[in-house]
Design a protein around this motif. Structure first.
Motif, PDB file in Angstrom:
ATOM      1  N   GLY A 247      -9.520  -5.900  21.042  1.00 16.90           N
ATOM      2  CA  GLY A 247      -9.819  -4.477  21.134  1.00 16.90           C
ATOM      3  C   GLY A 247      -8.777  -3.592  20.493  1.00 16.90           C
ATOM      4  N   TYR A 248      -7.590  -4.130  20.257  1.00 13.86           N
ATOM      5  CA  TYR A 248      -6.525  -3.368  19.604  1.00 13.86           C
ATOM      6  C   TYR A 248      -6.229  -3.870  18.201  1.00 13.86           C
ATOM      7  CZ  TYR A 248      -5.194  -0.395  23.485  1.00 13.86           C
ATOM      8  OH  TYR A 248      -5.189   0.585  24.454  1.00 13.86           O
ATOM      9  N   GLN A 249      -6.502  -5.132  17.948  1.00 15.12           N
ATOM     10  CA  GLN A 249      -6.113  -5.703  16.652  1.00 15.12           C
ATOM     11  C   GLN A 249      -6.757  -4.951  15.491  1.00 15.12           C
ATOM     12  OE1 GLN A 249      -7.333  -9.704  14.597  1.00 15.12           O
ATOM     13  NE2 GLN A 249      -5.658 -10.155  16.023  1.00 15.12           N
ATOM     14  N   THR A 250      -8.080  -4.780  15.527  1.00 14.07           N
ATOM     15  CA  THR A 250      -8.760  -4.086  14.430  1.00 14.07           C
ATOM     16  C   THR A 250      -8.334  -2.628  14.317  1.00 14.07           C
ATOM     17  OG1 THR A 250     -10.650  -5.600  14.403  1.00 14.07           O
ATOM     18  CG2 THR A 250     -10.999  -3.377  13.532  1.00 14.07           C
ATOM     19  N   PRO A 251      -8.298  -1.847  15.413  1.00 15.63           N
ATOM     20  CA  PRO A 251      -7.844  -0.460  15.281  1.00 15.63           C
ATOM     21  C   PRO A 251      -6.429  -0.333  14.717  1.00 15.63           C
ATOM     22  CG  PRO A 251      -9.024  -0.699  17.331  1.00 15.63           C
ATOM     23  CD  PRO A 251      -8.856  -2.090  16.770  1.00 15.63           C
ATOM     24  N   LEU A 252      -5.517  -1.215  15.124  1.00 11.32           N
ATOM     25  CA  LEU A 252      -4.152  -1.146  14.596  1.00 11.32           C
ATOM     26  C   LEU A 252      -4.116  -1.541  13.122  1.00 11.32           C
ATOM     27  CD1 LEU A 252      -1.990  -2.480  17.572  1.00 11.32           C
ATOM     28  CD2 LEU A 252      -2.350  -0.118  16.846  1.00 11.32           C
ATOM     29  N   MET A 253      -4.936  -2.520  12.741  1.00  8.72           N
ATOM     30  CA  MET A 253      -5.044  -2.857  11.314  1.00  8.72           C
ATOM     31  C   MET A 253      -5.551  -1.663  10.518  1.00  8.72           C
ATOM     32  SD  MET A 253      -6.724  -6.687  11.332  1.00  8.72           S
ATOM     33  CE  MET A 253      -6.745  -6.832   9.539  1.00  8.72           C
ATOM     34  N   LEU A 254      -6.587  -1.007  11.028  1.00 12.73           N
ATOM     35  CA  LEU A 254      -7.170   0.129  10.317  1.00 12.73           C
ATOM     36  C   LEU A 254      -6.197   1.298  10.239  1.00 12.73           C
ATOM     37  CD1 LEU A 254     -10.764  -0.015  11.823  1.00 12.73           C
ATOM     38  CD2 LEU A 254     -10.167  -0.417   9.420  1.00 12.73           C
ATOM     39  N   ALA A 255      -5.496   1.559  11.336  1.00 12.32           N
ATOM     40  CA  ALA A 255      -4.508   2.643  11.326  1.00 12.32           C
ATOM     41  C   ALA A 255      -3.407   2.355  10.317  1.00 12.32           C
ATOM     42  CB  ALA A 255      -3.921   2.833  12.720  1.00 12.32           C
ATOM     43  N   ALA A 256      -2.949   1.100  10.296  1.00 10.41           N
ATOM     44  CA  ALA A 256      -1.896   0.710   9.335  1.00 10.41           C
ATOM     45  C   ALA A 256      -2.408   0.827   7.902  1.00 10.41           C
ATOM     46  CB  ALA A 256      -1.427  -0.712   9.624  1.00 10.41           C
ATOM     47  N   GLY A 257      -3.657   0.351   7.676  1.00  8.78           N
ATOM     48  CA  GLY A 257      -4.224   0.429   6.333  1.00  8.78           C
ATOM     49  C   GLY A 257      -4.425   1.864   5.883  1.00  8.78           C
ATOM     50  N   ALA A 258      -4.921   2.709   6.778  1.00  6.19           N
ATOM     51  CA  ALA A 258      -5.118   4.120   6.434  1.00  6.19           C
ATOM     52  C   ALA A 258      -3.790   4.793   6.127  1.00  6.19           C
ATOM     53  CB  ALA A 258      -5.835   4.838   7.578  1.00  6.19           C
ATOM     54  N   ALA A 259      -2.766   4.462   6.903  1.00  2.00           N
ATOM     55  CA  ALA A 259      -1.443   5.040   6.659  1.00  2.00           C
ATOM     56  C   ALA A 259      -0.949   4.672   5.261  1.00  2.00           C
ATOM     57  CB  ALA A 259      -0.458   4.559   7.726  1.00  2.00           C
ATOM     58  N   LEU A 260      -1.132   3.426   4.878  1.00  2.00           N
ATOM     59  CA  LEU A 260      -0.715   2.998   3.543  1.00  2.00           C
ATOM     60  C   LEU A 260      -1.457   3.786   2.463  1.00  2.00           C
ATOM     61  CD1 LEU A 260      -0.591  -0.874   4.066  1.00  2.00           C
ATOM     62  CD2 LEU A 260       1.374   0.628   3.645  1.00  2.00           C
ATOM     63  N   LEU A 261      -2.770   3.987   2.663  1.00  2.33           N
ATOM     64  CA  LEU A 261      -3.555   4.753   1.687  1.00  2.33           C
ATOM     65  C   LEU A 261      -3.103   6.200   1.599  1.00  2.33           C
ATOM     66  CD1 LEU A 261      -7.132   3.387   2.518  1.00  2.33           C
ATOM     67  CD2 LEU A 261      -5.671   2.747   0.590  1.00  2.33           C
ATOM     68  N   LEU A 262      -2.505   6.680   2.701  1.00  2.00           N
ATOM     69  CA  LEU A 262      -1.996   8.055   2.734  1.00  2.00           C
ATOM     70  C   LEU A 262      -0.513   8.135   2.358  1.00  2.00           C
ATOM     71  CD1 LEU A 262      -3.743   9.233   6.028  1.00  2.00           C
ATOM     72  CD2 LEU A 262      -4.393   9.839   3.683  1.00  2.00           C
ATOM     73  N   GLY A 263       0.074   7.001   1.964  1.00  2.00           N
ATOM     74  CA  GLY A 263       1.466   6.989   1.534  1.00  2.00           C
ATOM     75  C   GLY A 263       2.477   6.914   2.667  1.00  2.00           C
ATOM     76  N   ILE A 264       2.074   6.388   3.824  1.00  2.00           N
ATOM     77  CA  ILE A 264       2.958   6.310   4.991  1.00  2.00           C
ATOM     78  C   ILE A 264       3.152   4.852   5.381  1.00  2.00           C
ATOM     79  CG2 ILE A 264       3.226   6.953   7.428  1.00  2.00           C
ATOM     80  CD1 ILE A 264       1.269   9.286   6.840  1.00  2.00           C
ATOM     81  N   LYS A 265       4.375   4.429   5.594  1.00  2.00           N
ATOM     82  CA  LYS A 265       4.634   3.066   6.069  1.00  2.00           C
ATOM     83  C   LYS A 265       4.272   2.974   7.546  1.00  2.00           C
ATOM     84  CE  LYS A 265       7.859   0.521   4.513  1.00  2.00           C
ATOM     85  NZ  LYS A 265       9.158  -0.150   4.170  1.00  2.00           N
ATOM     86  N   PRO A 266       3.592   1.880   7.957  1.00  2.00           N
ATOM     87  CA  PRO A 266       3.074   1.793   9.326  1.00  2.00           C
ATOM     88  C   PRO A 266       3.987   1.111  10.337  1.00  2.00           C
ATOM     89  CG  PRO A 266       2.137   0.039   8.010  1.00  2.00           C
ATOM     90  CD  PRO A 266       3.044   0.813   7.090  1.00  2.00           C
ATOM     91  N   ASP A 267       5.262   0.918   9.993  1.00  2.00           N
ATOM     92  CA  ASP A 267       6.165   0.155  10.861  1.00  2.00           C
ATOM     93  C   ASP A 267       6.255   0.704  12.283  1.00  2.00           C
ATOM     94  OD1 ASP A 267       6.839  -0.033   8.005  1.00  2.00           O
ATOM     95  OD2 ASP A 267       8.372  -1.444   8.661  1.00  2.00           O
ATOM     96  N   LYS A 268       6.091   2.023  12.433  1.00  2.00           N
ATOM     97  CA  LYS A 268       6.233   2.654  13.750  1.00  2.00           C
ATOM     98  C   LYS A 268       5.186   2.158  14.744  1.00  2.00           C
ATOM     99  CE  LYS A 268       6.522   7.253  15.872  1.00  2.00           C
ATOM    100  NZ  LYS A 268       6.245   8.694  15.690  1.00  2.00           N
ATOM    101  N   LEU A 269       4.134   1.490  14.257  1.00  2.00           N
ATOM    102  CA  LEU A 269       3.117   0.980  15.170  1.00  2.00           C
ATOM    103  C   LEU A 269       3.670  -0.083  16.119  1.00  2.00           C
ATOM    104  CD1 LEU A 269      -0.109   0.755  12.967  1.00  2.00           C
ATOM    105  CD2 LEU A 269       0.323   2.281  14.885  1.00  2.00           C
ATOM    106  N   SER A 270       4.842  -0.580  15.854  1.00  2.00           N
ATOM    107  CA  SER A 270       5.483  -1.517  16.796  1.00  2.00           C
ATOM    108  C   SER A 270       5.757  -0.839  18.135  1.00  2.00           C
ATOM    109  CB  SER A 270       6.794  -2.054  16.210  1.00  2.00           C
ATOM    110  OG  SER A 270       7.699  -0.977  15.973  1.00  2.00           O
ATOM    111  N   GLU A 271       5.778   0.506  18.150  1.00  2.00           N
ATOM    112  CA  GLU A 271       6.059   1.261  19.369  1.00  2.00           C
ATOM    113  C   GLU A 271       4.795   1.794  20.042  1.00  2.00           C
ATOM    114  OE1 GLU A 271       8.699   4.390  18.203  1.00  2.00           O
ATOM    115  OE2 GLU A 271       9.891   3.068  16.922  1.00  2.00           O
ATOM    116  N   PHE A 272       3.629   1.534  19.458  1.00  2.00           N
ATOM    117  CA  PHE A 272       2.381   2.076  19.990  1.00  2.00           C
ATOM    118  C   PHE A 272       2.004   1.361  21.287  1.00  2.00           C
ATOM    119  CE2 PHE A 272      -2.304   2.442  20.092  1.00  2.00           C
ATOM    120  CZ  PHE A 272      -2.430   3.815  19.975  1.00  2.00           C
TER     121      PHE A 272
END
Length: 404
Positions: A247-272
């Motif tokens: 239930g979290y794996q896909t949303p976190l993948m999508l959030a990370a992927g969207a961040a990359l497309l927007l020019g943002i590194k997704p490393d902070k998701l380790s704190e989500f």
């Protein structure tokens, strides 16, 4: 223009009000309740340049055939009204499940001022201040977009498709359900509407014919609790135990992927961390409650909550509070899914919340009786928890589809 707007209760009245302010002559028909606007008989006697109808309306609804005018969806009407008055950082998110988690995780990564609209509320960032509660019907954008800060970003959940005001769309799930009086496929509608978006980020396992489709698995790979990303030479990784939960794996993948497309590194998701109603864990009077009560609750998320709970308490008796707290115009937590959940989990007790008339309570109660599982009825999740705490099961699964 003379315009007829169908369905006043799922955003149609908001659309009609905005079109009226733009100088159009508007009639409305309340197709579900018949309480607002004009009656169908009057609409039939008039001429219209355009009809605005929701995608979930029965395609055999009489007025759609009796009025020979072009028909556009509520989604398209919102795009027409709002025009192109937005910055490039507008993300629209649709899909049967995972919308709120994906949207919130992406907002967690965004920089500067912005606005997040989910089924749980409208939030101003970075303060995470609650502005109010709005539905995720397309028409809500006409109201909520006014809160976008100058040069700020906007992330919005949209029900059953895209409006096309954003630069990036996300489809969170390929799971399907019937709409429009069981005559249309919700996923087909979302796929068709995806073409109003320049780019669409697509969840794993979803097939989308779109020249701008970007498949998240091409950007993000998961190994255990670690995600590895690679996009245009930007590489890295982050770890989060939530990645082990479907239930979290896909949303976190999508959030990370969207961040990359927007020019943002997704490393902070380790704190989500887990969201309320999405596998949030409570310790209450000796009971452990796994809260899986949200708008996307279904068989799959119920099983996730069970596995997650067993990891915490081990092989202990379970009480499951299951059902739906109110009716939905779209997908509901079906009787078949509820029975399947009970069959797979084999809880000691079931507390059923039959908030939608499509849930066949007698069938569920009969199934429980056949397996010697106690089953009682409750009117709300809160009442269900009170009942569950009178029983002897240390693990309580709260798996109620609700719009909170």
């Amino acid at each position: 223009m003379q315009i007829l707007v169908l369905d006043t209760i799922h955003g149609g009245k908001v659309i009609a009000d905005h079109l009226s302010r733009l100088g159009h002559d508007i009639d409305m028909v309340d197709v579900y309740r018949g309480q607002e606007g004009i009656i169908p008989e009057i609409a039939r006697s008039r001429s219209y340049d355009l009809v605005v109808a929701p995608v979930h309306l029965d395609p055999d609804y009489a007025l759609l055939h009796e009025i020979s005018s072009p028909v556009i969806s509520h989604h398209a009407a919102v795009r027409w009204i709002l025009g192109n008055n937005f910055s490039k950082t507008v993300v629209e998110i649709t899909g049967k499940q995972g919308k709120s988690t994906t949207a919130t995780a992406l907002a967690f990564l965004m920089q500067g001022p912005g606005l997040l609209q989910t089924s749980s509320g409208l939030y101003r960032y970075p303060e995470k201040e609650v502005i109010g509660r709005y539905s995720i019907t397309p028409a809500s954008l006409l109201t909520t977009s006014a809160f976008i800060p100058p040069n700020g970003w906007f992330i919005a959940e949209i029900s059953i498709g895209f409006c096309g005001i954003g630069s990036l769309g996300i489809i969170t799930s390929g799971l399907d359900y019937s709409i429009a009086n069981e005559k249309r496929s919700a996923f087909t509608v979302k796929s068709e509407q995806s073409h109003v978006m320049e780019k669409v980020l697509v969840a794993p396992g979803v097939l989308l014919q779109h020249t701008g489709a970007i498949f998240v698995k091409d950007l993000i790979t998961i190994e255990g609790s670690t995600a590895f990303y690679n996009y245009l030479g930007i590489t890295g990784e982050f770890s989060n135990p939530l990645l082990t939960l479907p239930g979290y794996q896909t949303p976190l993948m999508l959030a990370a992927g969207a961040a990359l497309l927007l020019g943002i590194k997704p490393d902070k998701l380790s704190e989500f961390t887990a969201l309320p109603g999405r596998m949030e864990v409570f310790h209450d009077d000796g009971y452990i409650i796994i809260d899986n009560s949200n708008s996307g609750t279904c068989l799959a998320t119920t099983m996730d909550s069970f596995r997650f709970g067993k990891e915490i308490v081990g092989d202990k008796p379970v009480t499951i509070i299951i059902g739906q707290e109110s009716a939905s115009v779209c997908e509901n937590f079906t009787t078949k899914e509820i029975i399947s959940s009970i069959e797979k989990i084999r809880p000691q007790s079931v507390i059923l919340i039959p908030g939608d008339k499509r849930i066949m309570s007698t069938d569920i109660i009969g199934f429980c009786e056949s397996y010697d599982i106690s089953c009682t009825l409750a009117v709300s999740p809160e009442e269900g928890i009170k009942c569950a705490k009178c029983l002897n099961s240390p693990l309580i699964l709260l798996s109620v589809k609700r719009w909170k």
